[in-house]
Design a protein around this motif. Structure first.
Motif, PDB file in Angstrom:
ATOM      1  N   ALA A 143       0.805  -1.204   0.000  1.00  0.00           N
ATOM      2  CA  ALA A 143       0.000   0.000   0.000  1.00  0.00           C
ATOM      3  C   ALA A 143       0.850   1.272   0.000  1.00  0.00           C
ATOM      4  O   ALA A 143       0.324   2.371   0.088  1.00  0.00           O
ATOM      5  CB  ALA A 143      -0.918  -0.012   1.221  1.00  0.00           C
ATOM      6  N   ARG A 144       2.169   1.122  -0.050  1.00  0.00           N
ATOM      7  CA  ARG A 144       3.016   2.307  -0.095  1.00  0.00           C
ATOM      8  C   ARG A 144       2.658   3.165  -1.299  1.00  0.00           C
ATOM      9  O   ARG A 144       2.368   2.648  -2.370  1.00  0.00           O
ATOM     10  CB  ARG A 144       4.488   1.902  -0.166  1.00  0.00           C
ATOM     11  N   LYS A 145       2.731   4.442  -1.115  1.00  0.00           N
ATOM     12  CA  LYS A 145       2.333   5.351  -2.185  1.00  0.00           C
ATOM     13  C   LYS A 145       3.366   5.355  -3.308  1.00  0.00           C
ATOM     14  O   LYS A 145       4.571   5.434  -3.072  1.00  0.00           O
ATOM     15  CB  LYS A 145       2.169   6.762  -1.624  1.00  0.00           C
ATOM     16  N   LEU A 146       2.865   5.240  -4.525  1.00  0.00           N
ATOM     17  CA  LEU A 146       3.743   5.325  -5.691  1.00  0.00           C
ATOM     18  C   LEU A 146       4.201   6.765  -5.896  1.00  0.00           C
ATOM     19  O   LEU A 146       3.487   7.709  -5.566  1.00  0.00           O
ATOM     20  CB  LEU A 146       3.004   4.865  -6.944  1.00  0.00           C
ATOM     21  N   SER A 147       5.378   6.907  -6.458  1.00  0.00           N
ATOM     22  CA  SER A 147       5.822   8.251  -6.825  1.00  0.00           C
ATOM     23  C   SER A 147       4.913   8.800  -7.920  1.00  0.00           C
ATOM     24  O   SER A 147       4.230   8.052  -8.616  1.00  0.00           O
ATOM     25  CB  SER A 147       7.270   8.199  -7.315  1.00  0.00           C
ATOM     26  N   ARG A 181      -0.243   2.598 -11.365  1.00  0.00           N
ATOM     27  CA  ARG A 181      -0.453   1.240 -10.915  1.00  0.00           C
ATOM     28  C   ARG A 181      -0.850   0.288 -12.040  1.00  0.00           C
ATOM     29  O   ARG A 181      -0.561  -0.895 -11.990  1.00  0.00           O
ATOM     30  CB  ARG A 181      -1.536   1.229  -9.834  1.00  0.00           C
ATOM     31  N   GLU A 196      10.565   3.752  -5.031  1.00  0.00           N
ATOM     32  CA  GLU A 196       9.493   4.662  -5.414  1.00  0.00           C
ATOM     33  C   GLU A 196       8.121   4.010  -5.343  1.00  0.00           C
ATOM     34  O   GLU A 196       7.149   4.517  -5.886  1.00  0.00           O
ATOM     35  CB  GLU A 196       9.757   5.199  -6.825  1.00  0.00           C
ATOM     36  N   GLY A 197       8.053   2.859  -4.673  1.00  0.00           N
ATOM     37  CA  GLY A 197       6.754   2.245  -4.395  1.00  0.00           C
ATOM     38  C   GLY A 197       6.281   1.213  -5.381  1.00  0.00           C
ATOM     39  O   GLY A 197       5.153   0.698  -5.245  1.00  0.00           O
ATOM     40  N   ASP A 220       5.284  -6.033  -1.319  1.00  0.00           N
ATOM     41  CA  ASP A 220       5.778  -5.272  -2.461  1.00  0.00           C
ATOM     42  C   ASP A 220       6.838  -6.028  -3.251  1.00  0.00           C
ATOM     43  O   ASP A 220       7.339  -5.526  -4.255  1.00  0.00           O
ATOM     44  CB  ASP A 220       6.342  -3.922  -1.997  1.00  0.00           C
TER      45      ASP A 220
END
Length: 417
Positions: free
Chosen positions: A12-16, A21, A117-118, A172
């Motif tokens: 669930a880490r935020k993408l740059s 997605r 970077e997610g 991830d």
């Protein structure tokens, strides 16, 4: 692990801001096997929205500058390079050409940057070696093809290699076992992203199970890893395989190796990629599997001959590893492989039915041949009963069938399998 996870906080880490997605980048290298390489291209690169499968956007990226030659001498041209990984929310490494050679430094740096970077990073089969070389599997659970698991565990001791699983989802970072297990992991990704209905629709289009039960245990053999051949533990492992019918535990193996239990566990895992207790249980289950296939021992007898302390222990471990009870496994195996006696009886009945359907003229010819008359085989004793095998031999004389005889498949004409 191979079961679907409901809580994956790392994923669930935020993408740059520049990553999306729905964009999947597949990283190809020269020398990679074409089957593994084609799996993510087929799953994520074909528009199947008409079947209820949400669309991904695929970027096929070259992981190095050299021409991408694959299985059979085919040469591929990737439309993108490493720079395209900067847009992907998921990066898939479907395979690596050699478990003994290091991947290109530029590709490893691009993978590390994507992860920071997610992006979700996926390694199929030997692609796990690329992820490990990038440091992305450190202190994480992972899997790869069971044949290469010992090498992965030995080369990267900080990776918790589990050769039992078809795939491992650690949020991830995800890895799969060999070849077809890549399909299982890709379906798992679709299921995670869009739900079971979308994954089921895709599985139907691919004509594969939406989920496979069990893990790699059913495919493991009892051969020793190449790396263990010159190691002092080789003798202990060989002894264990020869004495599976006896009841002994890991403490016994550690004593034979003149090591403490803790040291033995660490050395064993580094060489085989598996904890010694799990390895021992797996070998006992494999031995039970062979006895169920090749003998008429009862399940209780099989348990005793494989070193299990009770039939209950055998049933529990057998079901966990192979997804079936011992009795059900034996029944299913014998249903697929009828006994030779049953096959012979079936063939005799078929021959009898053929003879009953023959015209009277053919019957007269055979009787004449059996009596040593014209056309009979040289040296045939007069009045000797003809053998069941004579029908197909008679039909093969002269390189063809007897004129006027119905076209009934003979023993050699019948297709195998």
């Amino acid at each position: 692990m191979s079961q679907d996870s409901t809580t994956v906080p790392e994923a669930a880490r935020k993408l740059s801001g520049r990553r999306r997605r729905e964009i999947v980048a597949v990283l190809l290298f020269s020398g990679g096997p074409i089957f593994e390489s084609s799996i993510p291209l087929s799953v994520f690169g074909i528009d199947r929205q008409d079947a209820g499968v949400p669309r991904y956007r695929l970027l096929v990226c070259a992981g190095e500058d050299a021409p991408l030659r694959t299985t059979g001498g085919l040469e591929l041209t990737a439309p993108y390079g490493l720079e395209a990984l900067a847009r992907a929310g998921t990066v898939v490494v479907p395979a690596w050409r050699s478990i003994t050679s290091p991947p290109p430094a530029e590709a490893l740096e691009a993978l590390r940057r994507a992860h920071e970077e997610g992006a979700r990073i996926v390694g199929l089969c030997t692609g796990a070696f690329v992820l490990a070389a990038a440091g992305l599997l450190d202190s994480r659970p992972a899997t790869t093809h069971w044949m290469y698991a010992p090498t992965l565990a030995k080369r990267y001791p900080s990776v918790h290699v589990d050769p039992r699983e078809l795939y491992v989802d650690d949020g991830d970072v995800l890895t799969s076992a060999g070849t077809a297990a890549g399909i299982d992991l890709c379906l798992h990704i679709v299921r995670t992203d869009h739900g079971a209905e979308a994954a089921g629709a895709l599985a139907r289009r691919l004509v594969v199970p939406a989920r496979r039960s069990g893990g790699q245990e059913r495919y493991l053999d009892r051969s020793l890893p190449e790396e263990i051949g010159a190691d002092p533990l080789a003798e202990v492992v060989a002894w264990a395989l020869e004495h599976l019918h006896e009841q002994f535990d890991v403490e016994t193996l550690a004593a034979r190796a003149y090591m403490s239990r803790r040291t033995f566990d660490r050395r064993f895992r580094s060489l085989t990629g598996s904890a010694p207790l799990q390895w021992l249980i797996t070998q006992r289950v494999l031995q039970a599997q062979r006895l169920l296939e090749t003998s008429d021992y009862s399940v209780d007898e099989v348990a005793g001959r494989c070193g299990f302390r009770s039939p209950v222990a055998l049933r529990g471990h057998f079901r966990r590893q192979l997804g079936s009870s011992p009795a059900a496994y034996r029944a299913a195996y014998r249903a697929r492989r009828p006994q030779n006696g049953a096959a012979e009886r079936s063939e005799r009945l078929e021959i009898i039915e053929q003879r009953q359907a023959e015209p009277a003229g053919i019957v007269a010819i055979r009787r004449s041949a059996a009596a040593g008359g014209p056309g009979g085989p040289a040296g045939h004793e007069q009045g000797k009963p003809e053998s069941d095998a004579y029908v197909p031999r008679l039909s093969e004389q002269g390189g063809g069938r007897i004129p006027g005889r119905p076209s009934v498949p003979g023993q050699r004409d019948r297709p195998v399998g």
